[in-house]
Write an enzyme that holds these catalytic residues in place. Structure first.
Site, PDB file in Angstrom:
ATOM      1  N   TRP A 115       0.821  -1.211   0.000  1.00  0.00           N
ATOM      2  CA  TRP A 115       0.000   0.000   0.000  1.00  0.00           C
ATOM      3  C   TRP A 115       0.855   1.262   0.000  1.00  0.00           C
ATOM      4  O   TRP A 115       0.376   2.342   0.303  1.00  0.00           O
ATOM      5  CB  TRP A 115      -0.955   0.005   1.198  1.00  0.00           C
ATOM      6  N   ASP A 116       2.114   1.117  -0.420  1.00  0.00           N
ATOM      7  CA  ASP A 116       3.058   2.214  -0.262  1.00  0.00           C
ATOM      8  C   ASP A 116       2.746   3.426  -1.125  1.00  0.00           C
ATOM      9  O   ASP A 116       3.214   4.528  -0.835  1.00  0.00           O
ATOM     10  CB  ASP A 116       4.476   1.711  -0.558  1.00  0.00           C
ATOM     11  N   GLU A 157       1.284  -5.105  12.298  1.00  0.00           N
ATOM     12  CA  GLU A 157       1.370  -6.514  11.917  1.00  0.00           C
ATOM     13  C   GLU A 157       1.812  -7.423  13.060  1.00  0.00           C
ATOM     14  O   GLU A 157       1.831  -8.645  12.907  1.00  0.00           O
ATOM     15  CB  GLU A 157       2.323  -6.677  10.735  1.00  0.00           C
TER      16      GLU A 157
END
Length: 621
Positions: free
Chosen positions: A360-361, A499
């Site tokens: 998703w950078d 995460e």
């Protein structure tokens, strides 16, 4: 450091791989790590070249399971350029004493320079100055200029210039137990007495790659007619060996020009022919450098950021750091990217970490691109649009509606998150559940919206962006459930941007309940989706609703979810990261800092101890 130059004094084998990554040169089409021309892949160096979007899949048996991974492929190495004197050892730090070493990355001009002197056991001293570019205007071109000076000797200089296809993917230590041979040789060819060509193909994706190199030697700006002979080292390594006399105090300049084409390129009849023709037509290093620097100057006029600090030295350091980030961003997503079907990989096209996958950078770089070159943003959003059908298939396979984009994307847009993950601290292969990071869908919708907000590109929104946005909204509606007791809507079984927390302590299934970031962003998407239907022309709204079978009842549900989504709180009105977060144990950070020092990968350390981050919340006071 200066405001425009990243400078390394001295050669440090422990830092060499990091330096090679930071000194990578690229143009959005391909990138080559900043390894020296004498470097070979080993524990110190890792020369590698990567094509944007150049992926291939291989299957490996792990613990009686067949695991398939898609990787960004390490392509043939065009850098090898070695020298020796009178049949002596090839000159490199392993064979001679290094008497000075300075490496400079010039961010303003996109040039990598390396200066060093090598003293042989015989006492012969030879100095080198290497300059390198990967052309920012001509996407298929790269070049090296290596100046060699005989400091205290006269004799015959031998030069070996190779194109080496004997490469594997070995840049990440914990992946080395997996199958890593992605290329098969199609052809090696001597084009003439100064040029060779190598064609290879990926084993699964059938992507054909052609590289050609041309080597010429000059002295005092005049070309030297050095003796030349063809060299081969196996079926996938080809080049030329040159020999020429060199007098004490004199310098020769070796120019190596490389071209890279693939079977996906436009306006070619074949990538091999294109590579051979391009390398024959290319000018000298100085000519290539002039047009390359001119393009970088144009980019910096758009992208440079000025810094105001009281202390000039601090301002210079801050400017360098920002420019280094912008430099690598533009080597990953540049004007060359506009014509490519590629995304933004988490580590750029600089290496094999994260397998070159797209996460998703783009969320973090689009604000910079949108205001300076939004054409790049649009091209990168089209990478997502072309994979919309795969996102629909991903959602359907998981039991949802709409489009569910993968946490890790590669060539096709399927979920590329690995199923098993090696923990180097314990040596164990563990299940990987990070594909449950559903917030990727909100990030893509956010990117579409922000691009439109800046550009007012109604054409893109009408024909591409809106369809993605509405299908993502449909996914959020589908994954949301109504809690009959609280009359609140909830999202279950996800992982957030943190995460380290993938499940509840002792749970047999992964996923968390009502992750605050995920739920809030889902509401944002639903609200903007309803707003989007007010922005588009009525005729286009009718077409979209008809194509997507988007009825009034579904829109009413979107509105209801947006008003009654569950957001967890704990003490003093503080939003909880997720439901139940406040019940987790506190973690003793100080003792683990004392025990391990670097606890950047705390999850691996805890797993090796038989523990898990899922048990812990905030640090002790």
């Amino acid at each position: 450091m200066t405001g425009w130059e990243l400078v390394y004094e001295g050669f440090d084998p422990r830092q060499e791989r990091l330096r090679e990554a930071l000194c990578t040169l690229g143009n959005g089409y391909f990138a080559t790590r900043g390894a020296a021309t004498f470097a070979r892949a080993d524990d110190v160096h890792y020369p590698a070249t990567y094509l944007a979007g150049g992926y291939n899949r291989l299957v490996t048996e792990i613990n009686a399971h067949m695991v398939e991974n898609e990787d960004l492929v390490n392509l043939p190495n065009w850098l090898p350029l070695a020298c020796r004197v009178e049949g002596g050892p090839w000159l490199e730090p392993a064979s001679a004493e290094l008497e000075g070493y300075r490496q400079t990355l010039d961010l303003r001009e996109g040039l990598l320079t390396r200066r060093y002197v090598l003293r042989e056991k015989t006492g012969r001293r030879t100095s080198f100055r290497e300059r390198r570019l990967v052309h920012m205007r001509e996407p298929h071109l790269a070049a090296i200029e290596l100046e060699v000076t005989a400091e205290n000797w006269s004799g015959t200089l031998e030069v070996s210039s190779m194109l080496d296809g004997r490469v594997v993917n070995a840049g990440v230590a914990r992946y080395r137990g997996l199958n890593n041979r992605h290329l098969e040789t199609l052809e090696t060819e001597e084009v003439d007495d100064e040029s060779v060509c190598l064609r290879m193909r990926t084993t699964q994706s059938a992507l054909e790659i052609a590289q050609a190199v041309r080597t010429r030697i000059y002295q005092y700006d005049s070309r030297i007619s050095a003796s030349s002979r063809l060299e081969r080292a196996g079926a996938a390594c080809i080049g030329h060996r040159f020999a020429l006399p060199l007098a004490q105090g004199h310098t020769v300049s070796i120019e190596k020009v490389a071209t890279l084409y693939s079977s996906r390129d436009h306006a070619i009849s074949g990538c091999g022919l294109a590579a051979r023709e391009a390398v024959a037509r290319a000018g000298r290093f100085a000519q290539l450098g002039a047009s390359h620097v001119r393009r970088w100057n144009q980019l910096w006029r758009r992208f440079d950021i000025g810094i105001e600090e009281r202390e000039p030295a601090e301002a210079e350091r801050t400017a360098l750091i920002l420019r280094l980030h912008i430099f690598h961003l533009l080597q990953t997503a540049s004007t060359q990217t506009m014509d490519l079907d590629v995304g933004v990989p988490a580590r750029g096209w600089h290496g094999e970490a994260y397998r070159g996958h797209v996460f998703w950078d783009e969320l973090f770089i689009f604000p910079l691109l949108n205001w300076r070159l939004p054409e790049i943003t649009r091209a990168l959003l089209m990478y997502r649009y072309r994979r919309l059908n795969e996102a629909r298939a991903n959602a359907a396979a998981a039991g949802y509606n709409g489009a569910m984009y993968p946490w890790q994307s590669g060539s096709s847009g399927r979920e590329e998150t690995q199923r098993l993950h090696l923990n180097p601290a314990s040596g164990r292969w563990l299940a990987d559940h990070t594909d449950l990071q559903r917030h990727i869908n909100a990030a893509i919708a956010h990117n579409v919206w922000q691009y439109y907000q800046v550009t007012r590109d109604l054409e893109f929104l009408s024909f591409y962006g809106a369809e993605m946005f509405l299908e993502i909204a449909r996914f959020w509606s589908s994954i949301t459930v109504l809690n009959e007791q609280t009359r609140r809507y909830e999202i279950l079984g996800v992982i957030g941007p943190d995460e380290f927390h993938t499940a509840y302590p002792g749970a047999t299934e992964p996923g968390l309940r009502n992750h605050a970031y995920t739920n809030v962003m889902a509401v944002w998407v639903l609200c903007r989706a309803l707003e989007l239907l007010e922005i588009l022309p009525e005729e286009r709204v009718r077409e979209l609703r008809g194509d997507l079978r988007l009825d009034d009842d579904e829109l009413v549900r979107w509105d209801a979810i947006s008003r009654r989504m569950r957001i967890p709180f704990h003490e003093q009105g503080i939003i909880s990261q997720f439901e139940g977060y406040e019940a987790l144990e506190e973690f003793d950070w100080e003792s683990y800092h004392r025990k391990y020092g670097n606890i950047h990968r705390l999850d691996r350390l805890l797993e090796a101890e038989g523990d898990t981050p899922n048990r812990y919340s905030r640090p002790t006071s």
